[in-house]
Write an enzyme that holds these catalytic residues in place. Structure first.
Site, PDB file in Angstrom:
ATOM      1  N   CYS A   1      -5.138  -3.291   3.167  1.00  0.00           N
ATOM      2  CA  CYS A   1      -4.785  -3.046   4.566  1.00  0.00           C
ATOM      3  C   CYS A   1      -5.968  -3.161   5.529  1.00  0.00           C
ATOM      4  O   CYS A   1      -6.407  -4.256   5.863  1.00  0.00           O
ATOM      5  CB  CYS A   1      -4.115  -1.673   4.674  1.00  0.00           C
ATOM      6  SG  CYS A   1      -3.186  -1.444   6.231  1.00  0.00           S
TER       7      CYS A   1
ATOM      8  N   LYS B   1      -9.943   0.864  -1.648  1.00  0.00           N
ATOM      9  CA  LYS B   1      -9.986   0.668  -0.205  1.00  0.00           C
ATOM     10  C   LYS B   1     -11.340   1.153   0.290  1.00  0.00           C
ATOM     11  O   LYS B   1     -11.712   2.310   0.079  1.00  0.00           O
ATOM     12  CB  LYS B   1      -8.852   1.435   0.474  1.00  0.00           C
ATOM     13  CG  LYS B   1      -8.703   1.116   1.972  1.00  0.00           C
ATOM     14  CD  LYS B   1      -7.440   1.750   2.530  1.00  0.00           C
ATOM     15  CE  LYS B   1      -7.191   1.315   3.971  1.00  0.00           C
ATOM     16  NZ  LYS B   1      -5.919   1.862   4.500  1.00  0.00           N
TER      17      LYS B   1
ATOM     18  N   GLU C   1       0.846  -1.194   0.000  1.00  0.00           N
ATOM     19  CA  GLU C   1       0.000   0.000   0.000  1.00  0.00           C
ATOM     20  C   GLU C   1       0.887   1.252   0.000  1.00  0.00           C
ATOM     21  O   GLU C   1       1.879   1.320   0.723  1.00  0.00           O
ATOM     22  CB  GLU C   1      -0.887  -0.017   1.248  1.00  0.00           C
ATOM     23  CG  GLU C   1      -1.799   1.189   1.391  1.00  0.00           C
ATOM     24  CD  GLU C   1      -2.592   1.160   2.690  1.00  0.00           C
ATOM     25  OE1 GLU C   1      -3.667   1.780   2.739  1.00  0.00           O
ATOM     26  OE2 GLU C   1      -2.130   0.520   3.664  1.00  0.00           O
TER      27      GLU C   1
END
Length: 508
Positions: free
Chosen positions: A375, A341, A266
């Site tokens: 993440c 995300k 990321e």
């Protein structure tokens, strides 16, 4: 409906936009079971994994009948199976593009259209599809809904014999046998709750006489997939050329080991923000977003030239003046997919003004179906469960954590995702520090590949791990065939054993 009222009749592939009409006719087709219609998420998955197997008949542009099917490796089940087993508890994870049998899971006709031989059209379509795909046979469990009238005096075997001799009229079984399907065996407990059939079903088969056994194993998906994880060192680069030179170095390295995937972390391109350190954090990351398109284009070229699928970690992207954290899957055949995300951390929202995305999907690759979560998204188990229901076999998680406790959250949640979804999970992060970039001071990472915990896998569920906080690559092989065996014969079967009678997970 009379034949004189028909202007046109045709078979079409089922589309998700047909769902509400499909639901209506299924409820009408099963008046005694009004709540037994397929939910939209199930139809969406069937269309996604096997579009050719889901068809409808339309008369005068109105849906009149439907047939749903999957392809299975029949040796995994044999003739003794239940409907739940053959559909993997209605998740359809048993569908295999390289299976050998077309399995019928549903056929129904809207009541006012019965008598027009629509079922025959659908069965003929299935036969043509079976021949086209070079499958051995068509198999399905046929209900015997009139059996309850005779169950006190006749065994299921006696009942079927009398149906064959036309001494008893069973319109369902008679229809199937008249279309060249033959009874293979009687199955007890095939479909839960089928009281009219007294929980019995007849296993019906149609053999493809044109089937040719492959002279050698032909697989559309390779069983062993090699993953290259890039544990990226944060360091200052004077420009995008230096950054991409370092990225190509790693791609060259993992490609040299014949990896199928390269996974970047990321915000691996965060070092380029050093040039904008005089700006506020929100302005600096928006300037970083100016590089995203060029980086993606160059990654796509590298994917083609190095013959490797590249998961670009993540980068900032501005759309309609809103800032998102996104990444791209650059396929080695030139195709490009985008992911977002969905959950941004409080710090990302407060300091950078990031907004959570809305796209959650699986991706078809030449190594099977994969999912990608960035993440923090890995800490929300609902996301990966939806992806698993859509056939995901490998989950990739690019991450960025500054502290060891932040890393531990990602690490332990990622391992849980591997166990509960019966898949492989690969995580890759960045190490080092960027003293000249605000809000990106230090990083902590240990890149890893996790597996389910069962006898065919490492006892601790860790396939491989890098050295913590050290720039390096990690090359790992994962065997997709082991996941198939786990699904059917594992010590525990997390996907199959879910209590879907108590809960369900659906998209909005």
């Amino acid at each position: 409906m009379s034949k004189q009222e028909i202007d046109n009749i045709r078979i079409e592939l089922l589309k998700l936009s047909d769902y509400e009409e499909l639901k209506t006719i299924m409820i009408a087709a099963y008046p005694s079971m009004p709540n037994t219609y397929w939910r939209e998420a199930k139809i969406e998955k069937l269309i996604s994994i096997f579009p050719e197997g889901q068809v409808v008949v339309k008369i005068n542009n109105q849906m009149a009948a439907c047939a749903l099917s999957i392809v299975v490796d029949y040796n995994q089940f044999g003739d003794k199976h239940s409907y739940q087993e053959i559909t993997s508890n209605y998740t359809f994870d048993t569908h295999l593009s390289d299976g050998d049998v077309l399995y019928g899971i549903e056929v129904f006709v809207k009541p006012e259209y019965r008598g027009l031989r629509l079922g025959r059209r659908l069965y003929n379509y299935r036969k043509e599809l079976c021949e086209k795909l070079n499958l051995k046979s068509i198999v399905f469990g046929g209900r015997i809904p009139n059996y309850y009238k005779y169950s006190d005096t006749l065994s299921p075997k006696e009942y079927i014999e009398k149906v064959k001799l036309r001494e008893i009229d069973d319109p369902v079984l008679n229809f199937q046998m008249s279309n060249d399907f033959y009874p293979s065996r009687i199955m007890k407990g095939y479909m839960e709750g089928d009281s009219a059939s007294k929980d019995y079903a007849v296993l019906l088969k149609w053999d493809n006489i044109y089937y040719e056994k492959p002279t050698k194993s032909i697989r559309t998906i390779k069983p062993i997939v090699r993953i290259g994880l890039i544990q990226w060192q944060m360091r200052l680069y004077k420009d995008i050329e230096e950054l991409m030179q370092q990225a190509e170095y790693f791609i060259d390295a993992v490609s040299g080991y014949k990896s199928d995937f390269a996974l970047f972390p990321e915000f691996f391109n965060a070092p380029l923000m050093a040039a904008f350190n005089h700006l506020s954090e929100p302005d600096a990351i928006r300037k970083l977003a100016d590089y995203t398109k060029e980086i993606v284009d160059r990654f796509s070229q590298l994917a083609i030239s190095y013959n490797i699928n590249i998961i670009t970690g993540s980068m900032p992207e501005v759309i309609d003046d809103l800032l998102y954290n996104v990444g791209y899957l650059c396929h080695r055949d030139g195709k490009i997919d985008r992911y977002e995300k969905l959950h941004v951390t409080p710090d990302e929202k407060k300091v950078w003004g990031l907004k959570g995305g809305s796209q959650l999907k699986t991706f078809n690759t030449d190594c099977g179906r994969i999912g990608i979560l960035i993440c923090y998204d890995s800490e929300f188990p609902e996301l990966s469960r939806i992806l698993a229901d859509e056939g995901m076999k490998i989950l990739f998680i690019p991450f960025l954590t500054d502290t060891q406790n932040g890393f531990s959250r990602v690490r332990h949640c990622a391992q849980a995702r591997a166990i509960e979804n019966e898949c492989y999970v690969a995580i890759a992060g960045s190490v080092g520090n960027l003293p000249k970039v605000h809000n990106m001071d230090i990083q902590y990472a240990q890149s890893m590949v996790f597996t389910p915990c069962d006898f065919a896998f490492p006892a601790n569920g860790v396939k491989a791990e890098s050295t913590p906080n050290t720039e390096m690559i990690l090359i790992v092989d994962v065997d997709l065939d082991l996941l198939k065996e786990l699904s059917q014969f594992g010590s525990v079967r997390n996907l199959k054993d879910r209590r879907l009678d108590l809960f369900n997970l659906t998209r909005r």
